[in-house]
Every structure is written in structure tokens, then in C-alpha cells.
Design an enzyme around this catalytic site. Structure first.
Site, PDB file in Angstrom:
ATOM      1  N   GLU A  30       9.818   0.784  10.672  1.00 33.24           N
ATOM      2  CA  GLU A  30      10.888   1.763  10.279  1.00 33.24           C
ATOM      3  C   GLU A  30      10.246   3.213  10.643  1.00 33.24           C
ATOM      4  O   GLU A  30       9.379   3.648   9.915  1.00 33.24           O
ATOM      5  CB  GLU A  30      11.348   2.076   9.072  1.00 33.24           C
ATOM      6  CG  GLU A  30      12.087   0.731   8.710  1.00 33.24           C
ATOM      7  CD  GLU A  30      13.534   0.553   9.303  1.00 33.24           C
ATOM      8  OE1 GLU A  30      13.941   1.321   9.914  1.00 33.24           O
ATOM      9  OE2 GLU A  30      13.974  -0.319   8.947  1.00 33.24           O
ATOM     10  N   CYS A  89      13.553  10.593   7.335  1.00 29.87           N
ATOM     11  CA  CYS A  89      13.690  10.015   8.824  1.00 29.87           C
ATOM     12  C   CYS A  89      15.018  10.116   9.264  1.00 29.87           C
ATOM     13  O   CYS A  89      15.146   9.955  10.424  1.00 29.87           O
ATOM     14  CB  CYS A  89      13.101   8.663   8.831  1.00 29.87           C
ATOM     15  SG  CYS A  89      13.944   7.715   7.403  1.00 29.87           S
ATOM     16  N   LYS A  98       0.704  -1.212   0.099  1.00 30.14           N
ATOM     17  CA  LYS A  98      -0.006  -0.086  -0.015  1.00 30.14           C
ATOM     18  C   LYS A  98       0.789   1.074   0.032  1.00 30.14           C
ATOM     19  O   LYS A  98       1.389   1.488   0.861  1.00 30.14           O
ATOM     20  CB  LYS A  98      -0.644  -0.030   1.285  1.00 30.14           C
ATOM     21  CG  LYS A  98      -1.935   1.023   1.060  1.00 30.14           C
ATOM     22  CD  LYS A  98      -2.699   1.473   2.494  1.00 30.14           C
ATOM     23  CE  LYS A  98      -1.975   2.678   3.068  1.00 30.14           C
ATOM     24  NZ  LYS A  98      -1.904   3.790   2.227  1.00 30.14           N
ATOM     25  N   GLU A 110      10.317  15.184  15.826  1.00 28.62           N
ATOM     26  CA  GLU A 110      10.459  15.235  14.505  1.00 28.62           C
ATOM     27  C   GLU A 110       9.923  16.397  13.661  1.00 28.62           C
ATOM     28  O   GLU A 110       8.768  16.658  13.804  1.00 28.62           O
ATOM     29  CB  GLU A 110      10.385  13.927  13.902  1.00 28.62           C
ATOM     30  CG  GLU A 110      10.495  13.626  12.576  1.00 28.62           C
ATOM     31  CD  GLU A 110      10.145  12.267  12.067  1.00 28.62           C
ATOM     32  OE1 GLU A 110       9.048  11.814  12.178  1.00 28.62           O
ATOM     33  OE2 GLU A 110      10.979  11.398  11.458  1.00 28.62           O
TER      34      GLU A 110
HETATM   35  P1  NAD Z   1       2.089   8.020   8.476  1.00 31.95           P
HETATM   36  O1  NAD Z   1       2.252   7.146   9.696  1.00 31.95           O
HETATM   37  O2  NAD Z   1       1.036   8.901   8.724  1.00 31.95           O
HETATM   38  O3  NAD Z   1       1.649   6.970   7.396  1.00 31.95           O
HETATM   39  C1  NAD Z   1       2.453   5.947   6.741  1.00 31.95           C
HETATM   40  C2  NAD Z   1       1.659   4.700   5.981  1.00 31.95           C
HETATM   41  O4  NAD Z   1       0.770   4.190   6.843  1.00 31.95           O
HETATM   42  C3  NAD Z   1       0.748   5.422   4.776  1.00 31.95           C
HETATM   43  O5  NAD Z   1       0.696   4.623   3.763  1.00 31.95           O
HETATM   44  C4  NAD Z   1      -0.587   5.589   5.595  1.00 31.95           C
HETATM   45  O6  NAD Z   1      -1.684   5.420   4.636  1.00 31.95           O
HETATM   46  C5  NAD Z   1      -0.609   4.254   6.507  1.00 31.95           C
HETATM   47  N1  NAD Z   1      -1.338   4.071   7.609  1.00 31.95           N
HETATM   48  C6  NAD Z   1      -2.003   5.253   8.324  1.00 31.95           C
HETATM   49  N2  NAD Z   1      -2.650   4.878   9.220  1.00 31.95           N
HETATM   50  C7  NAD Z   1      -2.802   3.528   9.317  1.00 31.95           C
HETATM   51  C8  NAD Z   1      -3.324   2.507   9.992  1.00 31.95           C
HETATM   52  N3  NAD Z   1      -4.129   2.900  11.155  1.00 31.95           N
HETATM   53  N4  NAD Z   1      -3.222   1.200   9.778  1.00 31.95           N
HETATM   54  C9  NAD Z   1      -2.427   1.043   8.719  1.00 31.95           C
HETATM   55  N5  NAD Z   1      -1.657   1.747   7.955  1.00 31.95           N
HETATM   56  C10 NAD Z   1      -1.933   3.173   8.265  1.00 31.95           C
HETATM   57  O7  NAD Z   1       3.571   8.490   7.983  1.00 31.95           O
HETATM   58  P2  NAD Z   1       3.931   9.542   6.723  1.00 31.95           P
HETATM   59  O8  NAD Z   1       3.449  10.752   7.210  1.00 31.95           O
HETATM   60  O9  NAD Z   1       3.255   9.051   5.540  1.00 31.95           O
HETATM   61  O10 NAD Z   1       5.494   9.484   6.801  1.00 31.95           O
HETATM   62  C11 NAD Z   1       6.339  10.093   7.393  1.00 31.95           C
HETATM   63  C12 NAD Z   1       6.815   9.407   8.675  1.00 31.95           C
HETATM   64  O11 NAD Z   1       7.371   8.102   8.425  1.00 31.95           O
HETATM   65  C13 NAD Z   1       7.812  10.164   9.544  1.00 31.95           C
HETATM   66  O12 NAD Z   1       7.591   9.934  10.926  1.00 31.95           O
HETATM   67  C14 NAD Z   1       8.941   9.486   9.154  1.00 31.95           C
HETATM   68  O13 NAD Z   1      10.138   9.666  10.092  1.00 31.95           O
HETATM   69  C15 NAD Z   1       8.833   8.158   8.995  1.00 31.95           C
HETATM   70  N6  NAD Z   1       9.668   7.437   8.019  1.00 31.95           N
HETATM   71  C16 NAD Z   1      10.589   6.309   8.591  1.00 31.95           C
HETATM   72  C17 NAD Z   1      11.624   5.965   7.824  1.00 31.95           C
HETATM   73  C18 NAD Z   1      12.455   4.787   8.523  1.00 31.95           C
HETATM   74  O14 NAD Z   1      13.169   4.016   7.727  1.00 31.95           O
HETATM   75  N7  NAD Z   1      12.767   4.727   9.758  1.00 31.95           N
HETATM   76  C19 NAD Z   1      11.724   6.083   6.469  1.00 31.95           C
HETATM   77  C20 NAD Z   1      10.719   7.078   5.836  1.00 31.95           C
HETATM   78  C21 NAD Z   1       9.741   7.636   6.897  1.00 31.95           C
END
Ligand code: NAD
Length: 452
Positions: free
Chosen positions: A230, A264, A155, A355
Site C-alpha cells: 500500500e 495516502c 514493525k 505526493e
Molecule cells: P516509509 O516508506 O519511509 O516507511 C514505512 C515503513 O517502512 C516504516 O516502518 C519504515 O521504518 C519501514 N522501512 C523503511 N525502510 C525500510 C527497508 N529498507 N526495509 C523494510 N522496511 C523499511 O514511509 P512513511 O514515511 O513512514 O509513510 C509515508 C508513506 O506511506 C507515504 O508515501 C504514504 O502515501 C504511504 N502510505 C500509503 C498508504 C496506502 O494504504 N496506500 C497508507 C498510508 C501511508
């Protein structure tokens, strides 16, 4: 597939295209298809599975310009980054194409027979991707999962589905059997959540916010579902006075403003040893003012816009500390923001602790090695970081003392596809990339064969 979603170009605020979102019924049907495909994919001969992945890599490589253009339009990524991101998918697929023929078990000495272990695939793996690096993060999940004999449902994030949809098409073009790799654009609360609750999905690979990651981990507990997380970061760039200060300062903008800070691994805390602080800031100001924020499709762009109006507004709330200086950004349509350097009054400032996920960095001085380490470790996160020093002993001591998963000395690089990547503390659980990632896409099975 009942609802539609307008994909917006963040540099222009214009609609790029409108896509269909998967609903619950379509999600369940696709998971069932992936579960069916698993029965045969797991039995494809190792060399043939490897060949499938290499063909997939070749098809992706042949569409490099098209995929990069799509990411520039969908995500506002600079051309340089978008091209690197396509290469990363190709490299990760190629790297893991060597895995099917090397999923070695062990032969363990025992009495009365032979004991051997097998690395068995898990079944259907659900990969949930955030919007900040749509292609690489997808590939880090699906490539090792497929190599190990699993099938995948993926997804993409709501904002950035376009390159993932293309990758799904290229998998079929490369000859992967139908149902082996499935891309399901849709909402987290519907499609993503179904990966957590559907019993046929045996593992969830989640990259995203720590908040959603915790909910996914709690949800997966119900079925003792395997999970890799992650999550967020608050990484430090620690610069000692004995370092090449000019070099550290020249490369610092890229370590935090790359991808408009939506990374991140962004080094959003810069810690400078007090005796070098003024010299560092002089060089850093020159470097920040040179950082080119412009139309991301230009080869010269260092940084594009933020992903959305919502993200732009969220980042503005961090600008409540003294601003040392800023770079520049275009005006007009698009979610543009100038790189901004803050000097927070103390370590309780929000910009120091949380963050940001935007082009904002905070700089503070420290007095000695112990204080620098303590300040860097004063965080719930532990993903990445950099250490600048010419003293090899100090580089080793500080590397061992910093509580993060990925460190660079005299460099700001975070990611190599052949080395492990992941977080300490609330930055995550498990490791992606490198040789060990395969362990989290397989179960070890022990078999004893009697001599009798
Ligand atoms: P998010 O947590 O809002 O969403 C991430 C994904 O999860 C999206 O596809 C979203 O649709 C899905 N999602 C949201 N609610 C959900 C639920 N209840 N059940 C299942 N899936 C759900 O994050 P974002 O805003 O898209 O991304 C930014 C974040 O990602 C930042 O905190 C960043 O640090 C983190 N990030 C971490 C890494 C790493 O490798 N550690 C890499 C990239 C981004």
C-alpha cells in the site's frame, strides 16, 4: 536491544518517552518465537480462534481513551481522529473474527473421486507500518493475518511506535498465546529489512512510500515471498459544474487536510469544471479559513501539526507555485503549518505531480469530462479520488474511467473496513480490508481423494 529512541510529541517538540529498538538478534529471536507459535495457532479450532479475536477487540475497546491519548501525544492526531482510529482497530478485529469459521474451500466436480480445496495459512506474516495512521494500518494487516491462522511480527514506524506497543500488550491481556502477535519497534533498515530476508517470514505486508515499497518487492522476489503493498497517492477531487458546489467545497478541506494532509488518500488535486471554478473557489476559501488547526487534544480541532521537523521542511519545498489563499495555524513550538491552496501554472508543477504528504492542495480548471478524466489519470499513482456530479450516468462513466482503487461519488470517504482498499499503478499491489483480504493471507491447497 541495543539502541534507544526518543519519541517526540509533534505539537510541543517535547520527548514523550524513550523506547528500546530491536536489533537484529532480538528480531531473529522474535521471528523464531512466532514461527514456533504458528505450529499451534494454526491448529486452534476455528471457533476458538474467533473467540480470541473478539476478546482482543474487547480489550482494545476497553482502553479506547488511553490509546487515543497516546496517539494524540505521539502523532499529533486530533482527538476525533484518534478515537475513530481505536474504533477502527476494534471493528477490523471484530469483522475478521467471523473469518476463521468461514474460510470456505470448494468442492469441485471431477472424475474418479472428490476434489476439495483448503485455505491454508502462510506461516509468519511481517507487517511494516508507516507513521501516518499507526493503529488502523497495523490492524488492517494483523487482524486478517491472525484470523487466517498466521502468526504476526509487526514493525511500527520509528516516529510512532507507542500505540502498536500497547496493542501487543493488549493481545496478551486478551489471552492470545505468547508469540502469536509480536510488536518489534525498530529501524526499517534493520527490523523491516529482516522481515524481507528471513526465510521464516512467508509474507510481507508493507504500507509506506513507493520508493521503499519497490525495494521491498525486489527483496521479496529472492524467496518468492508473498507481498502486499500500500504505497503513495496523488488523488483527484473532480467537481463538475452540475454538482452541489457548496457541498463539494465545504467538504473539500477534510478530503485533503485531514491528518495534516499526511494521508495516502489525500485529494491533493482539485479539478473544477471551468464554468463553476469561481463559485467553487469562493466557497472553498470560506471552508479553508474555518478549518481549525489547533491543539489536537481539543475536541474542536480539525487538524494538528505535521509529524516531524523533517516532514515540515519537505512540505515547504512544494510552495513554489502561486498561493490562492491559506488557513491559519498556531505559532510557537510544534510542527505547525496552515492549510495552503495553490494554483499551479501547469500540470508539470511538482505540487501537481508528486505526493506532498502535508496540508497543501492544488486547484485547476478543466473544460469537459474527457479532459477532467485525462488530467486525473495523468499520474503514476492511482489510490483514491472523488467525483462530484448530480448526473448518474456521468458518475458511472467517470468512475469506470479513473484509474484508481477507491472512488467516492458525492462524498470524500475512502475507507470502510468491510470493503476492499488498495491501489492501481504505483500506489500498490493487492487489496486490504473487506472479504477478499483473507485470500492474500492464505494459500489454496487442492486435494483429490480417489474413489478407490
Ligand atoms: P516509509 O516508506 O519511509 O516507511 C514505512 C515503513 O517502512 C516504516 O516502518 C519504515 O521504518 C519501514 N522501512 C523503511 N525502510 C525500510 C527497508 N529498507 N526495509 C523494510 N522496511 C523499511 O514511509 P512513511 O514515511 O513512514 O509513510 C509515508 C508513506 O506511506 C507515504 O508515501 C504514504 O502515501 C504511504 N502510505 C500509503 C498508504 C496506502 O494504504 N496506500 C497508507 C498510508 C501511508
Amino acid at each position: 536491544m541495543s539502541t534507544t529512541y526518543d519519541v517526540i510529541n509533534p505539537a510541543t517538540e517535547k520527548i514523550v518517552t524513550t523506547i528500546e529498538h530491536y536489533d537484529l538478534a532480538a528480531t531473529d529471536a522474535t521471528i523464531a518465537k512466532a514461527a514456533k507459535a504458528f505450529e499451534s495457532w494454526r491448529n486452534v479450532a476455528p471457533a476458538d480462534r474467533a473467540a480470541h479475536l473478539r476478546r482482543f477487540a474487547a480489550v482494545v475497546a476497553s482502553h479506547k481513551e488511553e490509546l487515543a491519548a497516546l496517539e494524540i501525544a505521539n502523532s499529533g492526531h486530533t482527538r476525533g481522529n484518534a478515537l475513530w482510529e481505536v474504533d477502527n482497530v476494534v471493528n477490523v478485529l471484530t469483522y475478521y473474527s467471523a473469518a476463521p469459521e468461514r474460510l470456505f474451500g470448494k468442492q469441485i466436480p471431477v472424475a474418479g473421486g472428490v476434489d476439495i480445496t483448503f485455505k491454508e495459512p502462510l506461516g509468519v506474516v511481517g507487517v511494516i507500518v508507516p507513521w501516518n495512521f499507526p493503529m488502523p494500518i497495523a490492524g488492517w494487516g494483523f487482524a486478517p493475518a491472525l484470523a487466517a491462522g498466521n502468526t504476526v511480527v509487526l514493525k511500527p514506524a520509528e516516529y510512532t511506535p507507542l500505540t502498536a506497543i500497547k496493542l501487543g500488550e493488549y493481545a496478551l491481556e486478551a489471552g492470545l498465546p505468547d508469540g502469536v502477535f509480536n510488536v518489534l519497534p525498530g529501524k526499517g533498515s534493520i527490523v523491516g529489512n529482516r522481515f524481507v530476508t528471513h526465510p521464516a517470514v512467508r509474507k510481507v505486508v508493507f504500507t509506506g512510500s513507493t520508493e521503499v515499497g519497490k525495494a521491498i518487492m525486489a527483496g521479496c522476489a529472492d524467496q518468492v515471498k508473498r507481498v502486499t503493498l500500500e504505497l503513495g497517492g496523488k488523488s483527484s477531487n473532480i467537481i463538475f459544474a452540475d454538482a452541489d458546489i457548496a457541498k463539494a467545497a465545504a467538504s473539500a478541506p477534510g478530503s485533503v487536510f485531514d491528518n495534516a494532509g499526511q494521508d495516502c488518500c489525500a485529494r491533493t488535486r482539485i479539478l473544477v469544471e471551468r464554468s463553476a471554478f469561481d463559485t467553487f473557489m469562493e466557497h472553498f476559501e470560506v471552508a479553508v479559513k474555518k478549518f481549525r488547526v489547533e491543539d489536537p487534544s481539543l475536541a474542536s480541532a480539525d487538524m494538528g501539526p505535521l509529524i516531524s521537523r523533517k516532514q515540515f521542511d519537505a512540505v515547504q519545498t512544494f510552495l513554489d507555485e502561486p498561493i490562492a489563499f491559506t488557513g491559519s495555524a498556531p505559532s510557537g513550538p510544534g510542527y505547525w503549518m496552515a492549510p495552503t491552496v495553490l494554483m499551479p501554472k501547469n500540470t508539470q508543477a511538482r505540487s501537481w505531480r508528486e505526493e506532498v504528504f502535508g496540508p497543501v492542495v492544488s486547484v485547476m480548471a478543466f473544460d469537459d469530462e474527457a479532459q477532467g478524466i485525462a488530467m486525473a489519470n495523468d499520474s503514476e499513482y492511482g489510490l483514491s479520488g472523488s467525483i462530484w456530479t448530480r448526473d448518474v450516468g456521468r458518475a458511472l462513466r467517470v468512475s469506470r474511467a479513473i484509474e484508481t482503487g477507491n472512488l467516492s461519488v458525492n462524498s470524500n470517504s475512502s475507507v470502510r473496513y468491510s470493503t476492499p482498499f488498495g491501489g492501481f499503478k504505483q500506489s500498490g499491489l493487492g487489496r486490504e480490508l473487506g472479504p477478499d483480504a483473507l485470500d492474500s493471507f492464505t494459500e489454496v491447497k487442492n486435494v483429490f481423494i480417489s474413489n478407490d
